[in-house]
Design a protein around this motif. Structure first.
Motif, PDB file in Angstrom:
ATOM      1  N   PRO A 154     -10.938   4.855   5.115  1.00  0.00           N
ATOM      2  CA  PRO A 154     -10.905   3.378   4.776  1.00  0.00           C
ATOM      3  C   PRO A 154      -9.375   3.204   4.666  1.00  0.00           C
ATOM      4  O   PRO A 154      -8.690   3.627   4.019  1.00  0.00           O
ATOM      5  CB  PRO A 154     -11.482   3.324   3.651  1.00  0.00           C
ATOM      6  CG  PRO A 154     -11.777   4.468   2.849  1.00  0.00           C
ATOM      7  CD  PRO A 154     -11.693   5.600   3.986  1.00  0.00           C
ATOM      8  N   GLN A 155      -8.909   1.794   4.931  1.00  0.00           N
ATOM      9  CA  GLN A 155      -7.627   1.326   4.906  1.00  0.00           C
ATOM     10  C   GLN A 155      -7.348   0.943   3.421  1.00  0.00           C
ATOM     11  O   GLN A 155      -6.142   0.889   3.053  1.00  0.00           O
ATOM     12  CB  GLN A 155      -7.475   0.206   5.979  1.00  0.00           C
ATOM     13  CG  GLN A 155      -7.696   0.447   7.313  1.00  0.00           C
ATOM     14  CD  GLN A 155      -6.684   1.550   7.746  1.00  0.00           C
ATOM     15  OE1 GLN A 155      -5.360   1.463   7.531  1.00  0.00           O
ATOM     16  NE2 GLN A 155      -7.099   2.614   8.568  1.00  0.00           N
ATOM     17  N   ASP A 156      -8.380   0.418   2.905  1.00  0.00           N
ATOM     18  CA  ASP A 156      -8.389  -0.080   1.623  1.00  0.00           C
ATOM     19  C   ASP A 156      -8.097   1.197   0.363  1.00  0.00           C
ATOM     20  O   ASP A 156      -9.389   1.812   0.638  1.00  0.00           O
ATOM     21  CB  ASP A 156      -9.252  -1.185   1.252  1.00  0.00           C
ATOM     22  CG  ASP A 156      -9.362  -1.723  -0.205  1.00  0.00           C
ATOM     23  OD1 ASP A 156      -8.381  -1.387  -0.881  1.00  0.00           O
ATOM     24  OD2 ASP A 156     -10.092  -2.544  -0.254  1.00  0.00           O
ATOM     25  N   ALA A 216      -3.869  10.343   6.514  1.00  0.00           N
ATOM     26  CA  ALA A 216      -5.105  10.022   7.367  1.00  0.00           C
ATOM     27  C   ALA A 216      -4.771  11.061   8.453  1.00  0.00           C
ATOM     28  O   ALA A 216      -5.777  11.583   8.837  1.00  0.00           O
ATOM     29  CB  ALA A 216      -5.042   8.705   7.881  1.00  0.00           C
ATOM     30  N   GLU A 228       2.422   2.606   3.339  1.00  0.00           N
ATOM     31  CA  GLU A 228       1.715   2.696   4.267  1.00  0.00           C
ATOM     32  C   GLU A 228       2.178   3.900   5.245  1.00  0.00           C
ATOM     33  O   GLU A 228       0.988   4.521   5.847  1.00  0.00           O
ATOM     34  CB  GLU A 228       2.157   1.498   4.922  1.00  0.00           C
ATOM     35  CG  GLU A 228       1.517   0.393   4.561  1.00  0.00           C
ATOM     36  CD  GLU A 228       1.761  -1.065   5.424  1.00  0.00           C
ATOM     37  OE1 GLU A 228       2.235  -1.029   6.929  1.00  0.00           O
ATOM     38  OE2 GLU A 228       1.632  -2.028   5.020  1.00  0.00           O
ATOM     39  N   LEU A 282       0.300   6.862   3.799  1.00  0.00           N
ATOM     40  CA  LEU A 282      -1.062   6.894   3.805  1.00  0.00           C
ATOM     41  C   LEU A 282      -1.505   7.156   5.293  1.00  0.00           C
ATOM     42  O   LEU A 282      -2.508   7.733   5.602  1.00  0.00           O
ATOM     43  CB  LEU A 282      -1.658   5.571   3.416  1.00  0.00           C
ATOM     44  CG  LEU A 282      -1.696   5.180   2.052  1.00  0.00           C
ATOM     45  CD1 LEU A 282      -2.093   3.627   1.739  1.00  0.00           C
ATOM     46  CD2 LEU A 282      -2.575   6.275   1.326  1.00  0.00           C
ATOM     47  N   ARG A 283      -0.581   6.764   6.396  1.00  0.00           N
ATOM     48  CA  ARG A 283      -0.915   7.324   7.517  1.00  0.00           C
ATOM     49  C   ARG A 283      -0.851   8.518   7.967  1.00  0.00           C
ATOM     50  O   ARG A 283      -1.558   9.181   8.487  1.00  0.00           O
ATOM     51  CB  ARG A 283       0.420   6.381   8.539  1.00  0.00           C
ATOM     52  CG  ARG A 283      -0.135   4.730   8.791  1.00  0.00           C
ATOM     53  CD  ARG A 283       0.803   4.565  10.047  1.00  0.00           C
ATOM     54  NE  ARG A 283       2.167   4.559   9.808  1.00  0.00           N
ATOM     55  CZ  ARG A 283       2.951   3.627   9.414  1.00  0.00           C
ATOM     56  NH1 ARG A 283       2.327   2.472   8.745  1.00  0.00           N
ATOM     57  NH2 ARG A 283       4.123   3.892   8.916  1.00  0.00           N
ATOM     58  N   ASP A 341      -9.256   7.625  13.577  1.00  0.00           N
ATOM     59  CA  ASP A 341      -9.225   7.492  11.974  1.00  0.00           C
ATOM     60  C   ASP A 341     -10.042   6.933  11.488  1.00  0.00           C
ATOM     61  O   ASP A 341     -10.622   5.773  11.635  1.00  0.00           O
ATOM     62  CB  ASP A 341      -7.930   6.777  11.793  1.00  0.00           C
ATOM     63  CG  ASP A 341      -7.431   6.577  10.547  1.00  0.00           C
ATOM     64  OD1 ASP A 341      -7.848   7.196   9.664  1.00  0.00           O
ATOM     65  OD2 ASP A 341      -6.379   5.875  10.171  1.00  0.00           O
TER      66      ASP A 341
END
Length: 461
Positions: free
Chosen positions: A62-64, A269, A262, A265-266, A59
């Motif tokens: 970016p997480q942000d 990704a 969350e 967004l997962r 993955d």
């Protein structure tokens, strides 16, 4: 290394998901079936398998979320720097990095055709949200893939024209695994409701400008092949105002306000990683073996020619029909033609008697080989021979030869007009949407429907 860079360099063998013809069959059913329910069920089943495979890949997003725009811009800047380095190497006399000859380039164009001929299909299922401003960027991207109804700008029309110009329409030579990305795009297009986050993520990955697009356009032009399809994507996929920028905005606009952000967004990704499945452009380019392609081409033609030659001419004691009786004899047949002097390797092909038989209006075998097949033979015979002056004429990017007129008596347009007659504007949108599908939008009625859809969408805002 970004996901798209890794996609370009991935090896040619990747996770087979079924028997021979499995992926191509799925691709064709998703593209051509008139049974909407069947397409939907097939798409869901296929996507489940592909998402499981994508889950095993790294993955890289970016997480942000605040870093997402910068992530895309940095990728674009890195590609620009790499391309500048490439141009400098070429300016200093360096060789082409992708295509060793014209046959190599045509091989690539045919190999990626299953994906290019459904360009944008992953966004089709979002058209029903045309009234929701959060979907504006994604729908705008899809409509631009369709050329907004102008055949001179419709990506599939452009690519079909490119294939036809070089005799590349025969899909029998395309291996099954090269249908994977096209099948993923079609499946996502059938699953816009269930897989919205995955569609958003896939779009984010696909619409970033890859280095191979720039180099391909440059080298295709050098070889006398119209690069317009590729240069068009260079301009519309930019990270400033183009599809890449719209892709970032769509993530932010469609992120739930109070739902499980969350989890959403997962899934975004995971959809992004779908781009990494299958063969990438660089892997396809690097897989080219000219001699092997010549033999494969001759084997495809062998059943049609093994009984068509007279017994007058013999090579090393065998007739042409005898040489063509089994595929194992094809390498020996080419060697016999060389030994007899009918093929003179590493010289101007015009000096070879075999080439004179297949090229030119008066050639005895005129029309037996398609333009691509002739290019394979030409470049194999030529080998390391270099003409004193290149005969290839670089092509411009105007692509002005695409037919822009609409057939007045087209039966599909007449049928569509009948369906629209007397129907309210909102109801017309529902009639039009099926004509904007991957299978239909490049046809005259689909182009007409696209223009009508855009007109009504603007009026009904």
């Amino acid at each position: 290394m970004t996901a798209l860079t890794r996609l370009e360099s991935r090896p040619a063998h990747e996770h087979p998901i079924g028997g021979a013809g499995c992926i191509k069959q799925i691709y064709q059913q998703l593209l051509l079936s008139d049974d909407a329910q069947q397409r939907h069920v097939l798409a869901q089943r296929f996507l489940q398998t592909q998402l499981q495979r994508a889950a095993d890949l790294p993955d890289e997003l970016p997480q942000d979320l605040s870093a997402l725009q910068d992530f895309v811009e940095q990728h674009s800047l890195a590609v620009a720097r790499q391309y500048a380095d490439y141009l400098q190497q070429r300016k200093e006399g360096g060789p082409r990095q992708f295509f060793s000859n014209k046959a190599h380039a045509l091989f690539f164009l045919q190999a990626v055709a299953p994906t290019k001929l459904v360009d944008g299909a992953w966004l089709y299922g979002l058209l029903r949200h045309w009234r929701d401003p959060r979907f504006e960027g994604l729908i705008c991207t899809y409509l631009e893939e369709l050329g907004e109804g102008n055949p001179a700008q419709n990506h599939v029309v452009i690519y079909r024209k490119l294939l036809a110009e070089h005799g590349l329409q025969d899909c029998a030579a395309i291996p099954d695994e090269r249908y994977l990305q096209g099948a993923v795009q079609l499946a996502l297009g059938e699953s816009g409701d269930e897989c919205l986050p995955e569609v958003i993520g896939y779009n984010l990955g696909y619409e970033q400008l890859p280095l191979h697009l720039l180099i391909s356009a440059y080298e295709l032009s050098e070889l006398g092949i119209d690069p317009y399809y590729f240069t068009l994507h260079v301009t519309i996929d930019n990270a400033s105002t183009g599809h890449a920028q719209k892709a970032v905005q769509s993530v932010l606009q469609l992120l739930p306000l109070e739902g499980d952000r969350e989890a959403f967004l997962r899934r975004v990704a995971l959809g992004y990683r779908l781009n990494d499945l299958g063969q990438g452009s660089r892997a396809i380019i690097e897989s080219f073996d000219l001699y092997a392609e010549v033999l494969d081409m001759l084997e495809r033609k062998r059943p049609f020619g093994q009984h068509m030659h007279s017994d007058y001419c013999r090579f090393e004691g065998k007739t042409v029909n005898q040489w063509l009786s089994t595929p194992e004899q094809l390498p020996g047949f080419l060697a016999a033609l060389e030994n007899k002097g009918w093929i003179k390797r590493h010289q101007d092909p015009q000096a070879s008697r075999f080439w004179q038989l297949i090229d030119g209006d008066g050639a005895a075998m005129f029309g037996v080989f398609s333009p691509y097949e002739k290019q394979l033979l030409h470049d194999w015979i030529a080998g390391d021979w270099v003409p004193e002056r290149s005969t290839a004429t670089p092509r411009g990017s105007a692509n002005g030869a695409v037919e822009t007129s609409v057939p007045v008596n087209d039966p599909d347009i007449q049928s569509l007009n009948s369906a629209l007659a007397g129907v309210g504007a909102h109801e017309q949108m529902q009639v039009l949407i099926p004509w904007l599908s991957a299978h239909r939008h490049s046809h005259p009625a689909g182009l007409f429907a696209t223009r009508r859809f855009i007109e009504l969408k603007s009026r009904l805002r």
